[in-house]
Design a protein around this motif. Structure first.
Motif, PDB file in Angstrom:
ATOM      1  N   THR A  92     -43.380  71.329 -96.392  1.00  0.00           N
ATOM      2  CA  THR A  92     -44.713  71.822 -96.740  1.00  0.00           C
ATOM      3  C   THR A  92     -44.663  72.463 -98.122  1.00  0.00           C
ATOM      4  N   SER A 115     -52.666  70.099 -93.666  1.00  0.00           N
ATOM      5  CA  SER A 115     -52.020  71.395 -93.883  1.00  0.00           C
ATOM      6  C   SER A 115     -51.811  72.098 -92.550  1.00  0.00           C
ATOM      7  N   LEU A 122     -48.758  69.440 -96.032  1.00  0.00           N
ATOM      8  CA  LEU A 122     -47.683  68.561 -95.565  1.00  0.00           C
ATOM      9  C   LEU A 122     -47.339  67.554 -96.650  1.00  0.00           C
TER      10      LEU A 122
END
Length: 451
Positions: A92, A115, A122
């Motif tokens: 991330t 996300s 991501l």
């Protein structure tokens, strides 16, 4: 000395209690990895080293080691919930700062980026906009494209069918043929007269028919119908109509309705051999001058004139009922985004209401030579460190990377029964070390009370 030894034991037992309590507190935390306390004994040493009869000086906390074992996989209702089965971490990004996690609860933010709960995006491989292929090795923020899928005009219609060899010429066809011959016409004239009897609105003028939807360049659906008329033992005529209008290579007669004076459909001749195989070369040729019209007969505004191929390869003429065994056409209308799927290789696939799918990216996983060297950041995330080594980033299922399970979450790997037993052990250790201090205090008090 005894006081220091007991005090070090109390500190160690207190640390063990903290670690065990933290494991218990996170027993329900998705992607959490339990820790264990690793202790080391302590010996006092001089410049020349400790002697063979050196006495211990207590205990110290050598390391807090996280256990990166697999947690249970629980299935959810969210297709963007992801679980890793095997090695690896999700990557991330928070404004370029990378972190690594096993917690796979993801969704989309207002800009369409995938996300987690903390707004971290991501990471994955993007898609080449020209080729539609995954850009392997080019890491980026994964984003869901919510735009409608563009339509595609039909370019080929493949059909495989069986024409019933026991069929005979339609009675109307035969009557027109015989009448022309009786009037002194040639066989060619008779055949032309018989073909003129074809009427798509009258099923008595043909033996069989089949339809399929095709699409123009704007995604409008049109009905292509093929009519089959037996003309001889191994000979058939195929008439092609679109939306009930004739299709010819003559623009002047194209799109005529059966009731129009210009209606003069031209058939395509089909020939079969003695074992029922279609010998007419395929494809049959292109429909060249089709002008897409709406239901009121007005041009749709799509590309015009349009063209596409018709292919009957593999069709047969056997003594069996007329049947279509396969039909494929490559066009489709526009489609809205209907759902997302992520397969075990990490491919992000969008499904559309027109039945089409499109790959929009691929989730990547990262692995490390020394997972114990990762730096905990909280929020069930870790950061790379010099001890962990460089991340090995790749697609799920490649190299040492695990696979991805969509619509699932990896639960904490904490075993509550084991942790509750550790609580008892830590408590006993704490009590025993406190007893050491109490005993040392009693001995010291005895010495002080000497007179």
């Amino acid at each position: 000395m005894s006081f220091n030894i007991g005090l070090s034991g109390i500190r160690a037992a207190s640390s063990d209690l903290d670690i065990t309590g933290n494991n218990i507190a996170n027993a329900g935390t998705v992607g959490f990895k339990g820790s264990r306390a690793e202790f080391s004994d302590v010996y006092a040493a001089s410049v020349l080293g400790s002697g063979s009869n050196a006495q211990g000086s207590g205990v110290l906390l050598g390391n807090v080691a996280q256990q990166f074992t697999q947690g249970n996989i629980n299935f959810t209702e969210n297709s963007l919930d992801l679980a890793i089965n095997g090695n690896g971490f999700f990557v991330t990004s928070n404004d370029g700062a990378l972190s690594y996690t096993r917690a796979g609860y993801f969704g989309t933010d207002r800009d369409g980026f995938i996300s987690n709960n903390f707004g971290e995006r991501l990471q994955g491989f993007g898609v080449n906009p020209v080729t539609g292929q995954i850009n392997q090795g080019v890491q980026t923020d994964l984003r869901v494209d919510t735009r409608s899928a563009d339509p595609r005009a039909t370019s080929v219609v493949d059909s495989t069918l069986n024409l019933n060899s026991t069929n005979v010429r339609p009675a109307i066809w035969q009557q027109a043929y015989d009448t022309e011959i009786a009037a002194g016409g040639t066989p060619a004239d008779a055949l032309a007269a018989a073909r003129d009897t074809f009427d798509p609105t009258n099923s008595a003028t043909y033996n069989s028919s089949t339809s399929v939807n095709i699409f123009d360049s704007l995604g409008n659906a049109h009905t292509l119908t093929k009519y089959f008329v037996k003309t001889d033992g191994n000979q058939w005529d195929m008439f092609t109509m679109i939306d009930g209008r004739q299709v010819t290579n003559d623009p002047a007669t194209n799109n005529a309705l059966p009731t129009d004076a210009a209606f003069a459909p031209t058939p395509t001749e089909l020939t079969f051999n003695s074992v029922g195989e279609l010998t007419t070369p395929q494809p049959l040729g292109s429909i060249q001058n089709w002008v897409p019209l709406d239901s009121a007969g007005r041009e749709t505004g799509a590309e015009s004139p349009a063209s596409f191929d018709i292919d009957l390869a593999g069709s047969t003429q056997f003594a069996a009922s007329f049947a279509v065994t396969a039909v494929v056409q490559d066009g489709f209308t526009t489609g809205d985004l209907a759902g997302l799927e992520i397969d075990d290789a990490g491919l992000l696939v969008a499904r559309y209401t027109n039945g089409q799918t499109r790959t929009q990216g691929q989730v990547v996983l990262a692995n490390f030579a020394n997972q114990q060297g990762l730096t905990p950041l909280g929020k069930t995330a870790w950061a790379q460190s010099s001890a962990s080594g460089e991340p090995v980033v790749g697609a799920p299922g490649t190299g040492t990377q695990g696979s991805i399970q969509s619509g699932a979450l990896e639960q904490s790997n904490v075993d509550l029964s084991e942790q509750l037993i550790n609580l008892i052990i830590s408590q006993r250790n704490y009590q025993a070390n406190a007893k050491t201090i109490q005993t040392a205090d009693a001995v010291t008090q005895t010495i002080i009370n000497l007179r």
